[in-house]
Design a protein around this motif. Structure first.
Motif, PDB file in Angstrom:
ATOM      1  N   MET A   1      38.857  39.942  57.100  1.00 49.80           N
ATOM      2  CA  MET A   1      40.075  40.631  56.727  1.00 49.80           C
ATOM      3  C   MET A   1      41.259  39.836  57.256  1.00 49.80           C
ATOM      4  N   ILE A   2      42.232  39.641  56.414  1.00 52.33           N
ATOM      5  CA  ILE A   2      43.455  38.917  56.762  1.00 52.33           C
ATOM      6  C   ILE A   2      44.590  39.935  56.786  1.00 52.33           C
ATOM      7  N   ILE A   3      45.339  39.998  57.886  1.00 53.78           N
ATOM      8  CA  ILE A   3      46.498  40.888  57.985  1.00 53.78           C
ATOM      9  C   ILE A   3      47.749  40.054  57.764  1.00 53.78           C
ATOM     10  N   ALA A   4      48.493  40.368  56.705  1.00 53.21           N
ATOM     11  CA  ALA A   4      49.725  39.645  56.373  1.00 53.21           C
ATOM     12  C   ALA A   4      50.914  40.365  56.999  1.00 53.21           C
ATOM     13  N   SER A   5      51.732  39.626  57.741  1.00 49.72           N
ATOM     14  CA  SER A   5      52.916  40.225  58.345  1.00 49.72           C
ATOM     15  C   SER A   5      54.215  39.713  57.719  1.00 49.72           C
ATOM     16  N   HIS A   6      54.153  38.590  57.031  1.00 52.38           N
ATOM     17  CA  HIS A   6      55.318  38.044  56.323  1.00 52.38           C
ATOM     18  C   HIS A   6      54.976  38.020  54.838  1.00 52.38           C
ATOM     19  N   TYR A   7      55.514  38.980  54.099  1.00 48.34           N
ATOM     20  CA  TYR A   7      55.147  39.122  52.693  1.00 48.34           C
ATOM     21  C   TYR A   7      56.294  39.761  51.914  1.00 48.34           C
ATOM     22  N   THR A   8      56.190  39.671  50.608  1.00 48.94           N
ATOM     23  CA  THR A   8      57.101  40.397  49.728  1.00 48.94           C
ATOM     24  C   THR A   8      56.274  41.415  48.957  1.00 48.94           C
ATOM     25  N   GLU A   9      56.944  42.471  48.564  1.00 48.83           N
ATOM     26  CA  GLU A   9      56.286  43.547  47.825  1.00 48.83           C
ATOM     27  C   GLU A   9      57.004  43.687  46.486  1.00 48.83           C
ATOM     28  N   GLU A  10      56.245  43.626  45.402  1.00 52.87           N
ATOM     29  CA  GLU A  10      56.861  43.785  44.085  1.00 52.87           C
ATOM     30  C   GLU A  10      56.085  44.821  43.283  1.00 52.87           C
ATOM     31  N   TYR A  11      56.812  45.553  42.450  1.00 52.25           N
ATOM     32  CA  TYR A  11      56.214  46.617  41.657  1.00 52.25           C
ATOM     33  C   TYR A  11      55.926  46.120  40.252  1.00 52.25           C
ATOM     34  N   ASP A  12      54.697  46.282  39.798  1.00 48.64           N
ATOM     35  CA  ASP A  12      54.302  45.942  38.437  1.00 48.64           C
ATOM     36  C   ASP A  12      54.368  47.234  37.630  1.00 48.64           C
ATOM     37  N   GLU A  13      55.475  47.429  36.929  1.00 54.17           N
ATOM     38  CA  GLU A  13      55.719  48.685  36.213  1.00 54.17           C
ATOM     39  C   GLU A  13      54.705  48.928  35.094  1.00 54.17           C
ATOM     40  N   ALA A  14      54.258  47.870  34.444  1.00 52.94           N
ATOM     41  CA  ALA A  14      53.301  48.017  33.344  1.00 52.94           C
ATOM     42  C   ALA A  14      51.971  48.599  33.833  1.00 52.94           C
ATOM     43  N   ARG A  15      51.556  48.222  35.027  1.00 49.99           N
ATOM     44  CA  ARG A  15      50.284  48.708  35.577  1.00 49.99           C
ATOM     45  C   ARG A  15      50.447  49.842  36.574  1.00 49.99           C
ATOM     46  N   GLY A  16      51.672  50.069  37.025  1.00 52.84           N
ATOM     47  CA  GLY A  16      51.923  51.146  37.982  1.00 52.84           C
ATOM     48  C   GLY A  16      51.394  50.857  39.377  1.00 52.84           C
ATOM     49  N   PRO A  29      39.565  33.300  59.138  1.00 51.87           N
ATOM     50  CA  PRO A  29      39.458  33.614  60.560  1.00 51.87           C
ATOM     51  C   PRO A  29      38.148  33.119  61.177  1.00 51.87           C
ATOM     52  N   ASP A  30      37.175  32.762  60.352  1.00 49.80           N
ATOM     53  CA  ASP A  30      35.882  32.296  60.850  1.00 49.80           C
ATOM     54  C   ASP A  30      35.866  30.797  61.127  1.00 49.80           C
ATOM     55  N   CYS A  31      36.449  30.003  60.200  1.00 55.04           N
ATOM     56  CA  CYS A  31      36.352  28.547  60.365  1.00 55.04           C
ATOM     57  C   CYS A  31      37.702  27.819  60.301  1.00 55.04           C
ATOM     58  N   GLY A  32      38.799  28.513  59.946  1.00 52.77           N
ATOM     59  CA  GLY A  32      40.120  27.891  59.922  1.00 52.77           C
ATOM     60  C   GLY A  32      40.478  27.183  58.632  1.00 52.77           C
ATOM     61  N   GLN A  33      39.605  27.195  57.640  1.00 58.87           N
ATOM     62  CA  GLN A  33      39.847  26.554  56.344  1.00 58.87           C
ATOM     63  C   GLN A  33      40.879  27.356  55.543  1.00 58.87           C
ATOM     64  N   LEU A  34      41.683  26.667  54.740  1.00 63.70           N
ATOM     65  CA  LEU A  34      42.617  27.329  53.837  1.00 63.70           C
ATOM     66  C   LEU A  34      41.828  28.121  52.806  1.00 63.70           C
ATOM     67  N   LEU A  35      42.214  29.389  52.582  1.00 59.53           N
ATOM     68  CA  LEU A  35      41.493  30.257  51.656  1.00 59.53           C
ATOM     69  C   LEU A  35      42.012  30.098  50.235  1.00 59.53           C
ATOM     70  N   GLY A  66      32.144  30.178  52.663  1.00 55.68           N
ATOM     71  CA  GLY A  66      31.751  31.069  51.583  1.00 55.68           C
ATOM     72  C   GLY A  66      32.041  32.544  51.794  1.00 55.68           C
ATOM     73  N   THR A  67      32.757  32.915  52.844  1.00 56.26           N
ATOM     74  CA  THR A  67      33.035  34.331  53.101  1.00 56.26           C
ATOM     75  C   THR A  67      34.224  34.815  52.275  1.00 56.26           C
ATOM     76  N   LEU A  68      34.209  36.099  51.962  1.00 62.91           N
ATOM     77  CA  LEU A  68      35.316  36.746  51.267  1.00 62.91           C
ATOM     78  C   LEU A  68      36.136  37.550  52.270  1.00 62.91           C
ATOM     79  N   HIS A  69      37.452  37.517  52.110  1.00 57.14           N
ATOM     80  CA  HIS A  69      38.362  38.236  53.001  1.00 57.14           C
ATOM     81  C   HIS A  69      39.377  39.000  52.155  1.00 57.14           C
ATOM     82  N   LEU A  70      39.656  40.235  52.532  1.00 58.55           N
ATOM     83  CA  LEU A  70      40.685  41.037  51.882  1.00 58.55           C
ATOM     84  C   LEU A  70      41.996  40.803  52.612  1.00 58.55           C
TER      85      LEU A  70
END
Length: 111
Positions: A1-16, A29-35, A66-70
């Motif tokens: 799991m990746i926790i983002a602290s510097h981000y922008t939030e945008e609304y997609d009106e078509a999808r709600g 977070p496991d090996c330091g490689q760019l995801l 090969g790991t997946l992170h949200l």
């Protein structure tokens, strides 16, 4: 799991739904490689007012291990549907009004 602290939030009106755009390059977070982007998943958050907002969150894959992170914004708590700030205020006893059930509030305070 990746926790983002510097981000922008945008609304997609078509999808709600809201989309979170991380301003930093996500690293494994496991090996330091760019995801790398893999896909997205829907997730909702209940605000302190009781309003529900839907988000499309990125799932990222590490090409080395090969790991997946949200990728979660910092206002979401892992494995919880309520805002992180609301959960913290209830745990600390600073909030009297909360849209969660009494049994949910008791579980939060137990931890």
């Amino acid at each position: 799991m990746i926790i983002a602290s510097h981000y922008t939030e945008e609304y997609d009106e078509a999808r709600g739904v809201y989309k979170i755009r991380n301003m930093e390059a996500p690293l494994c977070p496991d090996c330091g490689q760019l995801l790398s982007g893999y896909d997205t998943r829907a997730r909702h958050v209940v605000e302190s007012s009781g309003q529900i907002r839907w988000f499309r969150l990125r799932r990222l894959k590490c090409l080395r291990c090969g790991t997946l992170h949200l990728e979660l914004p910092d206002f979401m708590e892992p494995k919880k549907h309520y805002e992180a700030q609301l959960i913290e205020e209830v745990r600390a006893g600073r909030s009297d009004s909360c849209p969660a059930d009494d049994s949910t509030i008791r579980r939060w305070r137990k931890k």
